[in-house]
Design an enzyme around this catalytic site. Sequence first.
Site, PDB file in Angstrom:
ATOM      1  N   THR A 131     -12.959   6.786   8.427  1.00 54.41           N
ATOM      2  CA  THR A 131     -13.882   6.495   7.333  1.00 54.41           C
ATOM      3  C   THR A 131     -14.278   5.027   7.410  1.00 54.41           C
ATOM      4  O   THR A 131     -13.795   4.287   8.268  1.00 54.41           O
ATOM      5  CB  THR A 131     -13.232   6.755   5.957  1.00 54.41           C
ATOM      6  N   LYS A 151       1.357   4.129  -2.998  1.00 59.94           N
ATOM      7  CA  LYS A 151       1.026   5.531  -2.752  1.00 59.94           C
ATOM      8  C   LYS A 151       2.262   6.424  -2.868  1.00 59.94           C
ATOM      9  O   LYS A 151       2.153   7.607  -3.200  1.00 59.94           O
ATOM     10  CB  LYS A 151       0.368   5.691  -1.378  1.00 59.94           C
ATOM     11  N   TYR A 209       0.833  -1.195   0.000  1.00 58.75           N
ATOM     12  CA  TYR A 209       0.000   0.000   0.000  1.00 58.75           C
ATOM     13  C   TYR A 209       0.875   1.256   0.000  1.00 58.75           C
ATOM     14  O   TYR A 209       0.690   2.162  -0.816  1.00 58.75           O
ATOM     15  CB  TYR A 209      -0.929  -0.016   1.212  1.00 58.75           C
TER      16      TYR A 209
END
Length: 118
Positions: free
Chosen positions: A60, A29, A25
């Site tokens: 979130t 990014k 990840y």
Amino acid sequence: MRGGGAIVNVSTTAAAFGVAGLALYGSSKAAVVLMTEAWAAEYGPRGVRVNAVRPGAVRTEGPAGMGEHLDVLAAQAPVCRPAEPEEIAEAIAYLADDAASFVQGVPLPVDGGRTAVC
């Protein structure tokens, strides 16, 4: 010549430093940050501003499965809490706005100070 406008990419603080379990990840990014900088060089002369936001922990649905681990990560930042989505949206809106007309190629940390004290 046609030109103008703004592109705002979204990266993460996991692109700025190693985080256990987030290698894929974080590295993907980090590529977004490099793409932002390259696009700034490529499209800037045509009047297009290209920047990125690098959010830290954000409350979130995505990280909801992290449970208390999100709060533990957020506690490492000077503000000691996760961001609300609206706080990230405000940073994106700023970079897209003409108020940021001289900001170009920046991966803006929006992480409560986490990368400043990392």
